[in-house]
Enzyme design. Sequence first.
Site, PDB file in Angstrom:
ATOM      1  N   ARG A   1      49.872  27.410  81.614  1.00  0.00           N
ATOM      2  CA  ARG A   1      49.860  27.549  80.155  1.00  0.00           C
ATOM      3  C   ARG A   1      51.128  27.011  79.499  1.00  0.00           C
ATOM      4  O   ARG A   1      51.065  26.306  78.489  1.00  0.00           O
ATOM      5  CB  ARG A   1      49.725  29.042  79.808  1.00  0.00           C
ATOM      6  CG  ARG A   1      49.589  29.335  78.312  1.00  0.00           C
ATOM      7  CD  ARG A   1      49.693  30.840  78.045  1.00  0.00           C
ATOM      8  NE  ARG A   1      48.864  31.615  78.941  1.00  0.00           N
ATOM      9  CZ  ARG A   1      47.578  31.895  78.739  1.00  0.00           C
ATOM     10  NH1 ARG A   1      46.994  31.492  77.638  1.00  0.00           N
ATOM     11  NH2 ARG A   1      46.896  32.602  79.617  1.00  0.00           N
TER      12      ARG A   1
ATOM     13  N   CYS B   1      24.452  30.242  69.399  1.00  0.00           N
ATOM     14  CA  CYS B   1      23.516  31.307  69.016  1.00  0.00           C
ATOM     15  C   CYS B   1      23.897  32.669  69.574  1.00  0.00           C
ATOM     16  O   CYS B   1      23.159  33.265  70.367  1.00  0.00           O
ATOM     17  CB  CYS B   1      22.105  30.929  69.462  1.00  0.00           C
ATOM     18  SG  CYS B   1      21.434  29.663  68.394  1.00  0.00           S
TER      19      CYS B   1
ATOM     20  N   TYR C   1      43.617  26.023  79.049  1.00  0.00           N
ATOM     21  CA  TYR C   1      42.369  26.789  79.135  1.00  0.00           C
ATOM     22  C   TYR C   1      41.494  26.571  77.895  1.00  0.00           C
ATOM     23  O   TYR C   1      40.757  27.460  77.486  1.00  0.00           O
ATOM     24  CB  TYR C   1      42.673  28.284  79.359  1.00  0.00           C
ATOM     25  CG  TYR C   1      43.612  28.513  80.512  1.00  0.00           C
ATOM     26  CD1 TYR C   1      43.196  28.295  81.817  1.00  0.00           C
ATOM     27  CD2 TYR C   1      44.941  28.897  80.299  1.00  0.00           C
ATOM     28  CE1 TYR C   1      44.071  28.462  82.886  1.00  0.00           C
ATOM     29  CE2 TYR C   1      45.818  29.065  81.359  1.00  0.00           C
ATOM     30  CZ  TYR C   1      45.379  28.847  82.645  1.00  0.00           C
ATOM     31  OH  TYR C   1      46.246  29.009  83.703  1.00  0.00           O
TER      32      TYR C   1
END
Length: 425
Positions: free
Chosen positions: A285, A353, A382
């Site tokens: 990260r 949806c 990510y």
Amino acid sequence: MNHASKSACGATRNRCSAELGFFGSALPHELVRDFGTPLYVYNESVLRERCRELKGLSEDPGFRVCYSTKANGNPHLLRIIREEGLIADAMSPGELALLKRAGFRKEEICYVCNNVDAAELALANAQADHVSVDSVSQVESFGRVNPGGRVMARVNPGIGAGHSSKVITAGKKTKFGIPPEDFGALRAALDAYGLKLIGLNQHVGSLFMDPKPYLDAARWLLKTAASFPGLEIIDFGGGFGVPYRKYDMEKRLDLAEFGLRFGALISAFRAKQGFSGIFIIEPGRYIAAECSILLGTVTAVKNNGGVRYVGTDLGFNVLARPMIYDSFHDLEVYPGNDKPRALTLQTVVGNICETGDVLARDRQIPELVEGDIVGVLDAGAYGQAMSSNYNQRLRPAEALIRPDGSCSLIRRRDTIEDLLAVYPE
Ligand code: LLP
């Protein structure tokens, strides 16, 4: 470059990313015109800066920064990371292939895996400098594949850290690592297959801003390493956090202080144990998150139950972190026209949806209308790596801003043909 006015970006911190030059010579709208949305835009200079910051943590000649490819495996970014002198970890055959594509050599690749089959262990052993396995049962599998070989073991220090329980990877409530009570069985398995234990590694979890748990676990690992003579590698894992709430002035991790405390630990270990091997950290990260802004388009706006919903093409198939972990990402607004925009409470959603398809809930941001562009900050780690074809949508494109301000596509958007290609006629 200063193409966008402060009010246009809706910035409440000093200046928005466009004003800070993130998009190089282009305006967000020009990138969208050329490449469409959703679009992950990366800035090479930011990526290089993050690599250098972590390399600068220690002057120990055996200190290595090993980029964790799972955060972002785009080979164009991997190539830059390699140029900065980082090595890399892979945890799947796919990641190995991307690292190879980017030019990483065998001796620059660590394989840190979990619950894999014999064929994968054999592949990793052939293509990576070393393989780390994380259970006694996997040590045995490795021994069957490669009797008399060299192996690393991932241990569980009992101390975890992370932004969500889903990414805390040490302690009692996790599948990862060999706990100390299994060390006897570990030694027996190594002996049974004539394996040489060349290193220990651990990973406490993802995203710490307070270095204490990481350093406590590092101290534990060094103490543990002292009881396994002959080690060549000690790998402390990743987890270095970045501030996701930049508009709330969240502080950065204090790397200078971290470096001092970490440096003291490793040099004391070298001196006391006569250790001449290498020390690894495994950040993903910290290297990849802040070099990317994800651009999306506002496609619809409506009110429901007193909430203003702003519909975009940034569903959780594009950025899954808010849906999976309730993660927060700052948003910027790049309006499609010059109309003044009042700050308004809005919930920004995607086109998937499911009711949980929420990118940002109850944000006080400039009132969005159809055609506006939204920028999601700190999307490089990510983000694309966890995107999917859910609802049979197309995974997004990626573009890279070079230090000279120019921009090029580094991953094309999926096509409908890509979706159909996996099904036999
Ligand atoms: N090493 C190992 C063995 C890991 O499992 C990980 C991350 C890293 C290094 C790199 O950790 P980092 O420095 O990036 O924190 N999808 C989640 C994060 C999952 C991390 C998985 N392992 C998220 O979006 O927050």
